[in-house]
Design an enzyme around this catalytic site. Sequence first.
Site, PDB file in Angstrom:
ATOM      1  N   SER A 103      -2.423   0.464   2.773  1.00 15.19           N
ATOM      2  CA  SER A 103      -2.281   1.910   2.199  1.00 15.19           C
ATOM      3  C   SER A 103      -1.617   1.432   0.768  1.00 15.19           C
ATOM      4  CB  SER A 103      -1.848   2.620   3.113  1.00 15.19           C
ATOM      5  OG  SER A 103      -1.848   4.057   2.713  1.00 15.19           O
ATOM      6  N   HIS A 255      -6.770   5.343   9.936  1.00 10.49           N
ATOM      7  CA  HIS A 255      -5.952   5.015   8.763  1.00 10.49           C
ATOM      8  C   HIS A 255      -4.991   3.788   9.112  1.00 10.49           C
ATOM      9  CE1 HIS A 255      -4.291   4.679   4.716  1.00 10.49           C
ATOM     10  NE2 HIS A 255      -2.897   4.777   5.164  1.00 10.49           N
TER      11      HIS A 255
END
Length: 302
Positions: A103, A255
């Site tokens: 991320s 994610h």
Amino acid sequence: MQASDFAKVVQVNGANVYFEHHQHPTASETFVLLHGFLSSTFSFRRLTPLLKENYNVISIDLPPFGNSEKNNRFIYSYDNLANTVIALLDHLNVSNIHLTGHSMGGQIALNVMKKAPTLVEKGVLLCSSGYLKKMNWPVTMLSHIPFFHLYVKLWLTRSGVRNNLENVVHDSTMIDDEMMFGYLKPFLEDDIFKALTRMIRDREGDLSVNELRNIQTPCLLIWGEHDRVVPLSTGHRLKQDIPDSKLVVLKETGHLVPEEKPMEVLGHIHEFVSSTVNDLSNDTHTEPIFQKGLSQTLISET
């Protein structure tokens, strides 16, 4: 996290930086792990035990997260966080690394590749941030208001750690008390919110398309098919803009790929670092790869 012989704190670039250094008795290759926003080394708790079976592993708490220093004097720009990573690795006399970022950590990894291309042998981007602009000026101006950090704290408190975790994983049944406390723990002190307020002002936005196209480091991009935080479309864009890159898509994954699919991530990473430059293709793959014998390194996920 309890103190151990591999957990250390060192002052570099004006901040006390916490990191975990797992040194393999015979391995010559080193993985450096950079976590995402509002996270820490904890997010690699399932991947690190697998990697350290075959590699040296350095996992870093990026200031102001995890156990690293939290203050409102440090410059929390991606550029300066990249400087901090570079300074730490220089302090440890580590080079020719495989730099892995999740991320926000992926964007900082890209900054490291831009600033110190000879330091990074290969890059692994896990649902990496990409194409985000600098925080808009009204929010930046508001961050100068005294006690603005309390608004940041209120916003995070209202969203709740469980709601945030449900947003980053595909299968919410994997969320347990250990996971919730691990992600909550760094936010039990007010200093983190003061530092986050400074980070709002300092974050300069992600690398431009031209900067991405100048990165020559071979990069593996691993994405969750159902990523709701950094959508798969960002992965496809990065694959197009980073010249020497390959995209792998993990099915039934969100994610938080290091938590959700550590064995699949390990398999793709192992194949990637074992390949030569000529082996790297621009194809997109959606099926997980398991290398022979990798299952023997599986660590109990407790």
